[in-house]
Each structure stands twice: as structure tokens, then as C-alpha cells.
Design a protein around this motif. Sequence first.
Motif, PDB file in Angstrom:
ATOM      1  N   GLU A  50       4.833 -20.391  -9.166  1.00  7.64           N
ATOM      2  CA  GLU A  50       3.473 -19.891  -9.376  1.00  7.64           C
ATOM      3  C   GLU A  50       3.251 -18.736  -8.409  1.00  7.64           C
ATOM      4  O   GLU A  50       3.643 -18.816  -7.241  1.00  7.64           O
ATOM      5  CB  GLU A  50       2.477 -21.020  -9.090  1.00  7.64           C
ATOM      6  N   VAL A  51       2.623 -17.661  -8.872  1.00  9.28           N
ATOM      7  CA  VAL A  51       2.429 -16.462  -8.052  1.00  9.28           C
ATOM      8  C   VAL A  51       0.954 -16.105  -7.956  1.00  9.28           C
ATOM      9  O   VAL A  51       0.237 -16.111  -8.953  1.00  9.28           O
ATOM     10  CB  VAL A  51       3.198 -15.259  -8.660  1.00  9.28           C
ATOM     11  N   GLU A  52       0.535 -15.806  -6.746  1.00  6.93           N
ATOM     12  CA  GLU A  52      -0.777 -15.209  -6.521  1.00  6.93           C
ATOM     13  C   GLU A  52      -0.534 -13.869  -5.838  1.00  6.93           C
ATOM     14  O   GLU A  52       0.318 -13.765  -4.963  1.00  6.93           O
ATOM     15  CB  GLU A  52      -1.651 -16.097  -5.634  1.00  6.93           C
ATOM     16  N   VAL A  53      -1.285 -12.847  -6.245  1.00 13.03           N
ATOM     17  CA  VAL A  53      -1.130 -11.510  -5.679  1.00 13.03           C
ATOM     18  C   VAL A  53      -2.403 -11.138  -4.934  1.00 13.03           C
ATOM     19  O   VAL A  53      -3.504 -11.308  -5.456  1.00 13.03           O
ATOM     20  CB  VAL A  53      -0.846 -10.464  -6.779  1.00 13.03           C
ATOM     21  N   VAL A  54      -2.232 -10.637  -3.713  1.00 16.79           N
ATOM     22  CA  VAL A  54      -3.348 -10.067  -2.957  1.00 16.79           C
ATOM     23  C   VAL A  54      -2.941  -8.672  -2.502  1.00 16.79           C
ATOM     24  O   VAL A  54      -1.767  -8.400  -2.285  1.00 16.79           O
ATOM     25  CB  VAL A  54      -3.776 -10.931  -1.742  1.00 16.79           C
ATOM     26  N   GLU A  55      -3.944  -7.812  -2.384  1.00 13.75           N
ATOM     27  CA  GLU A  55      -3.705  -6.440  -1.966  1.00 13.75           C
ATOM     28  C   GLU A  55      -4.283  -6.199  -0.584  1.00 13.75           C
ATOM     29  O   GLU A  55      -5.338  -6.745  -0.238  1.00 13.75           O
ATOM     30  CB  GLU A  55      -4.321  -5.457  -2.958  1.00 13.75           C
ATOM     31  N   VAL A  56      -3.578  -5.386   0.195  1.00 10.71           N
ATOM     32  CA  VAL A  56      -4.031  -4.963   1.520  1.00 10.71           C
ATOM     33  C   VAL A  56      -3.925  -3.435   1.580  1.00 10.71           C
ATOM     34  O   VAL A  56      -3.213  -2.837   0.773  1.00 10.71           O
ATOM     35  CB  VAL A  56      -3.203  -5.630   2.646  1.00 10.71           C
ATOM     36  N   PRO A  57      -4.623  -2.802   2.528  1.00 11.35           N
ATOM     37  CA  PRO A  57      -4.657  -1.343   2.542  1.00 11.35           C
ATOM     38  C   PRO A  57      -3.308  -0.636   2.696  1.00 11.35           C
ATOM     39  O   PRO A  57      -3.071   0.389   2.074  1.00 11.35           O
ATOM     40  CB  PRO A  57      -5.565  -1.012   3.730  1.00 11.35           C
ATOM     41  N   GLY A  58      -2.432  -1.165   3.533  1.00  9.19           N
ATOM     42  CA  GLY A  58      -1.175  -0.477   3.780  1.00  9.19           C
ATOM     43  C   GLY A  58      -0.090  -1.418   4.247  1.00  9.19           C
ATOM     44  O   GLY A  58      -0.319  -2.619   4.452  1.00  9.19           O
ATOM     45  N   ALA A  59       1.101  -0.877   4.441  1.00  5.71           N
ATOM     46  CA  ALA A  59       2.265  -1.681   4.825  1.00  5.71           C
ATOM     47  C   ALA A  59       2.073  -2.385   6.171  1.00  5.71           C
ATOM     48  O   ALA A  59       2.612  -3.469   6.383  1.00  5.71           O
ATOM     49  CB  ALA A  59       3.519  -0.801   4.861  1.00  5.71           C
ATOM     50  N   LEU A  60       1.322  -1.780   7.074  1.00  5.83           N
ATOM     51  CA  LEU A  60       1.102  -2.419   8.376  1.00  5.83           C
ATOM     52  C   LEU A  60       0.242  -3.672   8.267  1.00  5.83           C
ATOM     53  O   LEU A  60       0.319  -4.553   9.126  1.00  5.83           O
ATOM     54  CB  LEU A  60       0.465  -1.435   9.358  1.00  5.83           C
ATOM     55  N   GLU A  61      -0.557  -3.773   7.224  1.00  3.05           N
ATOM     56  CA  GLU A  61      -1.419  -4.941   7.049  1.00  3.05           C
ATOM     57  C   GLU A  61      -0.722  -6.088   6.314  1.00  3.05           C
ATOM     58  O   GLU A  61      -1.216  -7.222   6.328  1.00  3.05           O
ATOM     59  CB  GLU A  61      -2.696  -4.554   6.309  1.00  3.05           C
ATOM     60  N   VAL A  62       0.391  -5.821   5.685  1.00  4.18           N
ATOM     61  CA  VAL A  62       1.102  -6.870   4.937  1.00  4.18           C
ATOM     62  C   VAL A  62       1.476  -8.047   5.840  1.00  4.18           C
ATOM     63  O   VAL A  62       1.181  -9.201   5.517  1.00  4.18           O
ATOM     64  CB  VAL A  62       2.325  -6.291   4.181  1.00  4.18           C
ATOM     65  N   PRO A  63       2.142  -7.800   6.995  1.00  2.00           N
ATOM     66  CA  PRO A  63       2.490  -8.946   7.852  1.00  2.00           C
ATOM     67  C   PRO A  63       1.264  -9.714   8.361  1.00  2.00           C
ATOM     68  O   PRO A  63       1.309 -10.944   8.475  1.00  2.00           O
ATOM     69  CB  PRO A  63       3.247  -8.319   9.021  1.00  2.00           C
ATOM     70  N   SER A  64       0.186  -9.015   8.644  1.00  2.00           N
ATOM     71  CA  SER A  64      -1.033  -9.697   9.112  1.00  2.00           C
ATOM     72  C   SER A  64      -1.571 -10.634   8.038  1.00  2.00           C
ATOM     73  O   SER A  64      -1.966 -11.775   8.336  1.00  2.00           O
ATOM     74  CB  SER A  64      -2.108  -8.683   9.497  1.00  2.00           C
ATOM     75  N   ALA A  65      -1.585 -10.174   6.799  1.00  2.00           N
ATOM     76  CA  ALA A  65      -2.069 -11.020   5.702  1.00  2.00           C
ATOM     77  C   ALA A  65      -1.164 -12.239   5.523  1.00  2.00           C
ATOM     78  O   ALA A  65      -1.653 -13.353   5.301  1.00  2.00           O
ATOM     79  CB  ALA A  65      -2.144 -10.212   4.407  1.00  2.00           C
TER      80      ALA A  65
END
Length: 166
Positions: A50-65
Motif C-alpha cells: 500500500e502506498v501513500e504519497v506526500v509532497e514536500v518543498p524540496g530535497a532537503l525536506e524529504v529526510p525531515s518528513a
Amino acid sequence: MASAEQHYILPLPQFDRPVRLLVVVAPYYRDIADNLIKGARTVAAKAGAEVEVVEVPGALEVPSAIAMAERLAKYDGYVALGCVIRGETTHYETVCNDSSRALSLLGLQGACIGNGILTVENRPQAEVRADPEGQDKGGGAAAAALHLVALSRKWAGQTKGIGFRA
């Protein structure tokens, strides 16, 4: 040329209970991100995840999310997606290095992460790598996360004990 090389790809793992993946994507280059997501969803579906997708502003925010989700939500694994194209300043190196390092650190802490953040010199390189019919790096990142989830489940509950061994 890398596209002419043959690579061995591990078969997808099979699971006896459902897998929940969180795809965290930085859609700065929307068309590239959409192809990465498509590839990730296709591979996850093949494994029954099962997949859920969330978006963040940029690549630097991906690890934080991903770090927040690891602490606050119930996912088995994570797929980091995005694209960083070299520009005229050193910002490229900062974004590439710091996002990759943060994802690696989260992985070393036990998070099952497939890194599909593209780091490329130009748009044509990104397009080939993101294309599900091309190099399918989104699908590859999902497969990596699924393999780590399988290892995590295999080793869950096993303890090494504490103290000295006889």
C-alpha cells in the motif's frame, strides 16, 4: 555509457502480511517527480504494498518528513523521491550531500528507505532516469525500500542479548 550496461536486479520480496510505504517526494520538477512516483507505485503494487504519497518543498525536506513519519506514523518503509539538477552555484552540492547524508543516517537508525532522489547534471539525464520505461529510478527506490522491509521483518524479534557471551 551506463544505459548500455546490464545490471542484475533482485526479485521483489514476497510478504505474508501487508506492507505500508510512504513515498515522500519533492516535486520541484513536476514531470520528473510524476514519473518517479509512477515507477514507485508500479513496483510497490507488484509486491502488494500500500502506498501513500506526500509532497514536500524540496530535497532537503524529504529526510525531515521521513523522520517525522518514522516517529509519528505507522509505515513499514519509505521511498525518497525528487530531482536535483546541477546549476551555477555550489547549492547543488549542499542539497545532494545533505539530503543523501540525512537519509543514510535515518537508515542507520533502522528506517527502511529507498533513495530515489536523482542528482544529475542536466534535464535529459533526469528524464531518462525517472522514466518508468527507462532507468525507472522511482521503481528502483521502491524496490530497495521493500527489500529493507523484508530484512527488517526477517530479523524482527531476534535478540543478541546483552552482556558477555559464554
